[in-house]
Design a protein around this motif. Structure first.
Motif, PDB file in Angstrom:
ATOM      1  N   LYS A 229     -24.572   9.340 -22.008  1.00  0.00           N
ATOM      2  CA  LYS A 229     -24.253   8.018 -21.381  1.00  0.00           C
ATOM      3  C   LYS A 229     -23.970   7.140 -22.694  1.00  0.00           C
ATOM      4  O   LYS A 229     -23.113   6.389 -22.596  1.00  0.00           O
ATOM      5  CB  LYS A 229     -25.455   7.347 -20.633  1.00  0.00           C
ATOM      6  CG  LYS A 229     -25.732   7.804 -19.196  1.00  0.00           C
ATOM      7  CD  LYS A 229     -26.852   6.885 -18.646  1.00  0.00           C
ATOM      8  CE  LYS A 229     -27.048   7.547 -17.322  1.00  0.00           C
ATOM      9  NZ  LYS A 229     -26.008   7.174 -16.269  1.00  0.00           N
TER      10      LYS A 229
ATOM     11  N   HIS B   2     -20.372   8.022 -24.032  1.00  0.00           N
ATOM     12  CA  HIS B   2     -19.670   7.738 -23.207  1.00  0.00           C
ATOM     13  C   HIS B   2     -19.134   6.110 -23.327  1.00  0.00           C
ATOM     14  O   HIS B   2     -18.019   5.768 -23.169  1.00  0.00           O
ATOM     15  CB  HIS B   2     -19.679   8.126 -21.653  1.00  0.00           C
ATOM     16  CG  HIS B   2     -18.868   7.613 -20.571  1.00  0.00           C
ATOM     17  ND1 HIS B   2     -19.067   6.230 -19.773  1.00  0.00           N
ATOM     18  CD2 HIS B   2     -17.724   7.942 -20.279  1.00  0.00           C
ATOM     19  CE1 HIS B   2     -18.243   6.267 -19.171  1.00  0.00           C
ATOM     20  NE2 HIS B   2     -17.195   6.949 -19.265  1.00  0.00           N
TER      21      HIS B   2
ATOM     22  N   THR C 140     -24.182   1.290 -22.461  1.00  0.00           N
ATOM     23  CA  THR C 140     -23.825   1.306 -21.167  1.00  0.00           C
ATOM     24  C   THR C 140     -23.919  -0.158 -20.603  1.00  0.00           C
ATOM     25  O   THR C 140     -22.578  -0.585 -19.879  1.00  0.00           O
ATOM     26  CB  THR C 140     -24.736   1.935 -20.321  1.00  0.00           C
ATOM     27  OG1 THR C 140     -25.060   3.386 -20.864  1.00  0.00           O
ATOM     28  CG2 THR C 140     -24.553   1.936 -18.771  1.00  0.00           C
TER      29      THR C 140
ATOM     30  N   GLU D 237     -17.971  10.541 -17.768  1.00  0.00           N
ATOM     31  CA  GLU D 237     -19.521  11.387 -18.468  1.00  0.00           C
ATOM     32  C   GLU D 237     -19.460  13.024 -18.088  1.00  0.00           C
ATOM     33  O   GLU D 237     -19.839  13.619 -19.037  1.00  0.00           O
ATOM     34  CB  GLU D 237     -20.555  10.707 -17.938  1.00  0.00           C
ATOM     35  CG  GLU D 237     -20.939   9.389 -18.243  1.00  0.00           C
ATOM     36  CD  GLU D 237     -22.142   8.794 -17.647  1.00  0.00           C
ATOM     37  OE1 GLU D 237     -23.293   9.493 -17.382  1.00  0.00           O
ATOM     38  OE2 GLU D 237     -22.359   7.285 -17.392  1.00  0.00           O
TER      39      GLU D 237
END
Length: 317
Positions: A44, A47, A208, A59
């Motif tokens: 995560k 990504h 994220t 992902e």
């Protein structure tokens, strides 16, 4: 020289809130959570950090690359992922307050993507958003001196790590020491600074939340540029960290399974231990549950057992 910023009531409130949540994370043994969760969070992180810079891989594709599977996608994007995986694999070997390691990390991160990866820029640069020049970076001749000063600041022990990490992130972006990869390096190095004091940040994908609202990230950078101090960016990043910890706690609200407990315990330095040692580590556990955990681990060939009843010694295989 200490970079300019102010301690606002919001910063104090956020530092307090984050500290409480880290305490809760530690109490629930989430720092050493199971390897699957750590792997998922690492993916995560990679990504999100790369997608902020325009990487198009998902992902699932990053997971496939990690597992040495063939992935169809732009060659540049695949190289970016491979490089990021390499950096994060070596994260524990990098020292947060060493400029040499900072340049080494940039070389790993930007290898085969730009010329002179791992070296400071030798040209002037400006950051353009649309048709507007948002920021003129420091003259390239000043970069080595400015970065040296910034690394001296990292060695100031009186600074709170949470704030220090945000200040470094902002100041590094302001200096813009590389031709490319500055954003990735800012987020990576903030993680490394935080990990020194709080291991949970090695697996907390706060990028994220940044990637979900990139506008707010760039607005915080811009607001700090205009004010000539990193206060607004510190407030923004601490809010992101606080929210990320809250998500971690919410997602981990379920009780640990016996497999989780054994895995967590095996990651300690303890070997040749008794059931009492196990109970001292998991203080909320009953004796019967501890016995079941240890028996299951022995039956599955994870531990060996010597002795009988209270004198039983367990060892890792």
């Amino acid at each position: 020289m200490k970079p300019p910023y102010e301690i606002t009531s919001q910063i104090l409130k956020l530092v307090s809130s984050i500290s409480e949540k880290i305490g809760e994370v530690n109490a629930k043994y989430l720092v050493k959570s199971n390897p699957t969760l750590r792997k998922q969070n690492r993916i995560k992180t990679i990504h999100s950090s790369l997608s902020i810079e325009g990487n198009t891989l998902s992902e699932q594709q990053i997971t496939a690359i990690l597992e040495n599977k063939r992935v169809v996608g732009p060659q540049k994007d695949i190289i970016e992922v491979l490089n990021a995986l390499e950096v994060y694999k070596n994260l524990d070997d990098l020292k947060y307050n060493t400029e040499k390691d900072f340049l080494k990390a940039h070389k790993m991160l930007m290898s085969d993507l730009i010329e002179n990866a791992g070296k400071y820029r030798t040209k002037g640069v400006g950051i353009v958003k649309g048709s507007i020049v948002e920021h003129i970076a420091s003259p390239y001749q000043n970069v080595p001196f400015l970065m040296k000063d910034l690394f001296q600041y990292l060695k100031v022990k009186s600074e709170i790590a949470l704030i220090k990490s945000c200040v470094f992130h902002y100041e590094m972006e302001f200096i813009h020491p590389f031709m490319d990869g500055n954003g990735r390096m800012g987020r990576l190095w903030q993680t490394l600074i935080l990990m020194e004091e709080f291991p949970v940040f090695g697996f907390l994908p706060f990028e994220t939340l940044i990637s979900k609202n990139q506008t707010a990230y760039y607005c915080a950078l811009s607001a700090s540029d205009k004010e000539g101090k990193s206060t607004k960016f510190i407030e923004y990043m601490l809010t992101i960290i606080d929210q990320s910890l809250l998500e971690l706690l919410d997602n981990s609200a379920k009780k640990l399974s016996n497999e989780d407990r054994i895995q967590i315990f095996l990651e300690t330095d303890i070997d040749g231990f008794t059931r009492k040692d196990y109970l001292n580590y998991f203080k909320d556990l009953s004796s019967a549950t501890a016995s079941r955990d240890l028996k299951k681990a022995v039956d599955e060939g994870i531990l060996t057992k010597q002795g009988d009843k209270k004198t039983t010694i367990y060892k890792k295989i």
